[in-house]
Design an enzyme around this catalytic site. Structure first.
Site, mmCIF file in Angstrom:
data_model
loop_
_atom_site.group_PDB
_atom_site.id
_atom_site.type_symbol
_atom_site.label_atom_id
_atom_site.label_comp_id
_atom_site.label_asym_id
_atom_site.label_seq_id
_atom_site.Cartn_x
_atom_site.Cartn_y
_atom_site.Cartn_z
ATOM 1 N N SER A 69 29.055 36.371 40.669
ATOM 2 C CA SER A 69 29.128 37.314 41.782
ATOM 3 C C SER A 69 30.259 38.340 41.670
ATOM 4 O O SER A 69 30.218 39.225 40.834
ATOM 5 C CB SER A 69 29.224 36.503 43.075
ATOM 6 O OG SER A 69 28.998 37.330 44.169
ATOM 7 N N ASP A 281 28.475 44.240 45.757
ATOM 8 C CA ASP A 281 29.213 43.491 44.738
ATOM 9 C C ASP A 281 28.288 43.172 43.560
ATOM 10 O O ASP A 281 27.122 43.567 43.544
ATOM 11 C CB ASP A 281 29.887 42.239 45.310
ATOM 12 C CG ASP A 281 28.919 41.086 45.474
ATOM 13 O OD1 ASP A 281 27.715 41.344 45.611
ATOM 14 O OD2 ASP A 281 29.359 39.922 45.454
ATOM 15 N N ASP A 285 25.156 40.370 46.756
ATOM 16 C CA ASP A 285 25.126 39.574 47.986
ATOM 17 C C ASP A 285 26.179 39.997 49.000
ATOM 18 O O ASP A 285 26.251 39.409 50.082
ATOM 19 C CB ASP A 285 25.187 38.056 47.707
ATOM 20 C CG ASP A 285 26.468 37.616 47.031
ATOM 21 O OD1 ASP A 285 27.352 38.460 46.806
ATOM 22 O OD2 ASP A 285 26.579 36.411 46.732
ATOM 23 N N ASN A 378 34.683 39.983 53.951
ATOM 24 C CA ASN A 378 34.412 40.562 52.637
ATOM 25 C C ASN A 378 32.994 41.126 52.488
ATOM 26 O O ASN A 378 32.616 41.593 51.422
ATOM 27 C CB ASN A 378 34.711 39.541 51.526
ATOM 28 C CG ASN A 378 33.802 38.307 51.602
ATOM 29 O OD1 ASN A 378 32.722 38.348 52.170
ATOM 30 N ND2 ASN A 378 34.259 37.196 51.024
ATOM 31 N N SER A 504 41.463 29.272 46.594
ATOM 32 C CA SER A 504 40.160 29.901 46.366
ATOM 33 C C SER A 504 39.193 28.861 45.826
ATOM 34 O O SER A 504 39.593 27.946 45.104
ATOM 35 C CB SER A 504 40.312 31.040 45.358
ATOM 36 O OG SER A 504 39.049 31.382 44.830
ATOM 37 N N THR A 506 36.542 30.040 44.110
ATOM 38 C CA THR A 506 35.803 30.754 43.052
ATOM 39 C C THR A 506 36.714 31.272 41.942
ATOM 40 O O THR A 506 36.231 31.706 40.914
ATOM 41 C CB THR A 506 35.041 31.971 43.628
ATOM 42 O OG1 THR A 506 36.001 32.869 44.210
ATOM 43 C CG2 THR A 506 34.022 31.571 44.655
HETATM 44 C C1 G16 Z 1 31.774 33.678 47.275
HETATM 45 C C2 G16 Z 1 31.294 32.971 48.500
HETATM 46 C C3 G16 Z 1 31.895 33.619 49.725
HETATM 47 C C4 G16 Z 1 33.412 33.621 49.612
HETATM 48 C C5 G16 Z 1 33.847 34.245 48.284
HETATM 49 C C6 G16 Z 1 35.320 34.062 48.024
HETATM 50 O O1 G16 Z 1 31.370 35.003 47.304
HETATM 51 O O2 G16 Z 1 29.895 33.023 48.543
HETATM 52 O O3 G16 Z 1 31.480 32.907 50.851
HETATM 53 O O4 G16 Z 1 33.992 34.328 50.640
HETATM 54 O O5 G16 Z 1 33.176 33.631 47.208
HETATM 55 O O6 G16 Z 1 35.587 32.687 48.057
HETATM 56 P P1 G16 Z 1 36.998 32.094 47.689
HETATM 57 O O7 G16 Z 1 37.990 32.815 48.549
HETATM 58 O O8 G16 Z 1 36.899 30.640 47.972
HETATM 59 O O9 G16 Z 1 37.263 32.419 46.236
HETATM 60 P P2 G16 Z 1 30.672 35.675 46.044
HETATM 61 O O10 G16 Z 1 30.268 37.013 46.500
HETATM 62 O O11 G16 Z 1 31.696 35.686 44.953
HETATM 63 O O12 G16 Z 1 29.528 34.740 45.774
#
Ligand code: G16
Length: 546
Positions: A69, A281, A285, A378, A504, A506
């Site tokens: 993403s 993005d 999404d 976001n 985080s 991600t």
């Molecule tokens: C994903 C999640 C979102 C989240 C974002 C950042 O977004 O689907 O719900 O807000 O990651 O998450 P974090 O702060 O835990 O890194 P995406 O667009 O990267 O799939």
């Protein structure tokens, strides 16, 4: 399938997708995400798990999306999609993590244990839809997913390059044919078709104009908007930028995450004062809007703005339908700007729920309303409608007074245009454009609803981000000891100050968010809290500067 045939699970793993890394990996905010070269065995194993999940769900289709993403190009990721197009049920995340981390030698026995634990009937058929984003590492990972599905005698169907929300939509349609046709074309027919329908009922008037610039983040969303552009007939005049050509790199200095976090316009988009720009993005999404003013200052319309715009419009239509029994609510996270929450509760008088980051949490909370609008700041979000809400509105569209019928028809088209399975930049873009058109508003009028509190987001690298734990929808930090007291102390020095930290799910970082009365103060507070994280939670590299 008799247990002996699980031998093939090991054979595929050893011969084609061996586990070559000892790094522990966890199913996080949106599945597994890390450097692409660490993921092949994980994706293969998610192919296995998707088949087991499909059988537990009586052969209903499960989705596997290969994407990271908003992350930069070297990363990749994988997540599973449940039969209703929703994120994987949370109790299965631990199973996914376990399966992803066992050695190749233990894979066969662990797979067998999982099958027993979830009581999967391995004689049933299993169906798995697989999609991927535009990353150059995605085709190889998609092939690993296919092998995982085949190893357990499931049926894979590959969708090639699609946005993440398109795959969610296709999974939902495959399991519920009243929702639409489970193909990319079916998606366009439903979402773009509803938009065109609405436009016939809502002529352009007032300050709204049909020119829209789009920042495609050099990812799949921009490419799909290019396909959609060809089918539009003056309803929108799209100028597309950052479509992946001219050496543009995915999400690098462009796209919704960059625009939101850096509070800067993306590179590669023509600057025209007061022109509405929609920034998607990397996997389509998330969506935010912005415009530049005469001084080239960027004005951001983020997920909070989209949420308030959609919620207020749906509320208006509900009033016009005279359907007071339907309860609409809004779901946000701690990242929501304090000014937006105040506007929603005090001006719009709509109830708000605050939950942890991750659309899975927001989606779940939104389902408790008849109509739930959920958005992360976001730009990740959508609207969900209960069956009761849909039935009530359909009844008004058939039996109401003429004005009520008109409002109900608009609302039905609005519902059709919504991808209710997950946040979807393309569907959200058409929803926003519809509301602006219906109100005859330009982007400044949209902006004028309330004034954001200045805010800042930072990232801090620490030895182990899991050293940070949080409570109260991530607004309180419960470990390491002393960090929350320090944050409270720092916040108390600023007018309208607010700050929180969280690991985080991600990226391998700790995120810091702050708000205050001026941008300078918000920046300073964020830097001070970042230093506190660095000092108390094992920061690595350079200490954040004030
Ligand atoms: C994903 C999640 C979102 C989240 C974002 C950042 O977004 O689907 O719900 O807000 O990651 O998450 P974090 O702060 O835990 O890194 P995406 O667009 O990267 O799939």
């Amino acid at each position: 399938m008799p247990p002996s045939s699980l031998r093939v699970v090991y054979a595929f793993a050893r011969e084609m997708h061996p586990k070559t890394s000892e790094v522990f990996i966890q199913y996080g905010t949106a599945g597994f995400r890390t450097k692409a070269n660490l993921l092949e065995h994980v994706v293969y194993r998610m192919g296995l798990l998707a088949v087991i999940r499909s059988r537990v769900k009586n052969g209903r289709t499960i989705g596997i999306m290969i994407t990271a993403s908003h992350n930069l190009e070297p990363d990749n990721g994988v997540k599973l999609i449940d039969p209703d197009g929703e994120m994987l049920e949370q109790s299965w995340e631990e199973i996914a993590t376990r399966l992803a981390n066992v050695s190749d030698n233990d894979l066969e026995s662990t797979t067998e244990q999982v099958i027993k634990q979830v009581n999967a009937d391995m004689s049933l058929k299993a169906s798995v839809f697989i999609g991927m984003d535009t990353r150059y590492t995605s085709p190889r990972l998609a092939a690993a997913a296919v092998h995982g599905v085949i190893a357990l005698k499931g049926t894979p169907k590959e969708f090639g390059i699609v946005t993440t929300p398109m795959l969610h939509y296709c999974v939902k349609c495959r399991n519920d044919n009243t929702y639409g046709t489970p193909t990319e074309e079916g998606y366009y027919e439903k979402i773009v078709g509803a938009f065109k329908n609405l436009r016939q009922k809502l002529p352009v008037f007032g300050e709204y104009n049909t020119t829209l610039y789009i920042d495609g983040a050099n990812g799949v969303g921009g490419k799909k908007m290019n396909i959609i552009k060809k089918s539009l007939d003056g309803e929108l005049d799209l100028n597309l930028y950052n479509l992946g050509g001219n050496g543009g790199k995915l999400n690098l200095n462009c796209g919704a995450d960059f625009v939101k976090v850096s509070q800067k316009p993306p590179v590669g988009v023509e600057h025209v004062p007061f022109q509405r720009v929609a920034s998607l993005d990397g996997d389509g999404d998330r969506l935010v809007y912005y415009y530049l003013d005469n001084d080239n200052k960027m004005n951001l319309l983020d997920g909070d703005r989209i949420a308030t715009l959609l919620a207020s419009y749906v509320t208006e239509l509900l009033k016009a339908c005279d359907a007071p029994a339907l309860k609409l609510g809004l779901v946000q996270t701690a990242y929501a700007n304090g000014a937006s929450t105040r506007y929603i509760t005090e001006d719009l008088k709509i109830p708000v729920t605050c939950v942890k980051t991750g659309v899975k949490h927001l989606h779940h909370a939104a389902l408790s309303y008849d109509i739930g609008v959920y958005f992360e700041a976001n730009g990740h979000g959508t609207v969900v409608y209960s069956n009761m809400a849909k039935n009530t509105i359909s009844k008004v569209a058939e039996e109401g007074e003429p004005e009520q019928r008109k409002a109900a028809q608009l609302l039905l088209n609005f519902i059709d245009m919504t991808n209710e399975t997950v946040g979807d930049a393309i569907s959200d873009l058409f929803l926003v454009e519809t509301v602006l058109c219906a109100r005859g508003h330009n982007v400044q009028q949209w902006m004028s609803a309330y004034t954001d509190l200045p805010c800042r987001q930072l990232k801090v690298t620490v030895q182990d981000r899991n050293a940070i734990s949080t409570a109260d929808a991530e607004r309180q930090c419960t470990s390491p000891e002393g960090l929350q007291t320090k944050i409270d102390d720092l916040v108390s020095k600023y007018k309208s100050g607010r700050s929180f930290v969280r690991p985080s799910g991600t990226e391998d970082v700790v995120r810091v968010y702050s708000e205050a009365d001026t941008q300078e103060n918000a920046d300073k507070l964020a830097a001070e809290v970042a230093q506190a994280v660095f000092d108390l939670a094992g920061g690595v590299g350079d200490r954040p500067q004030l």
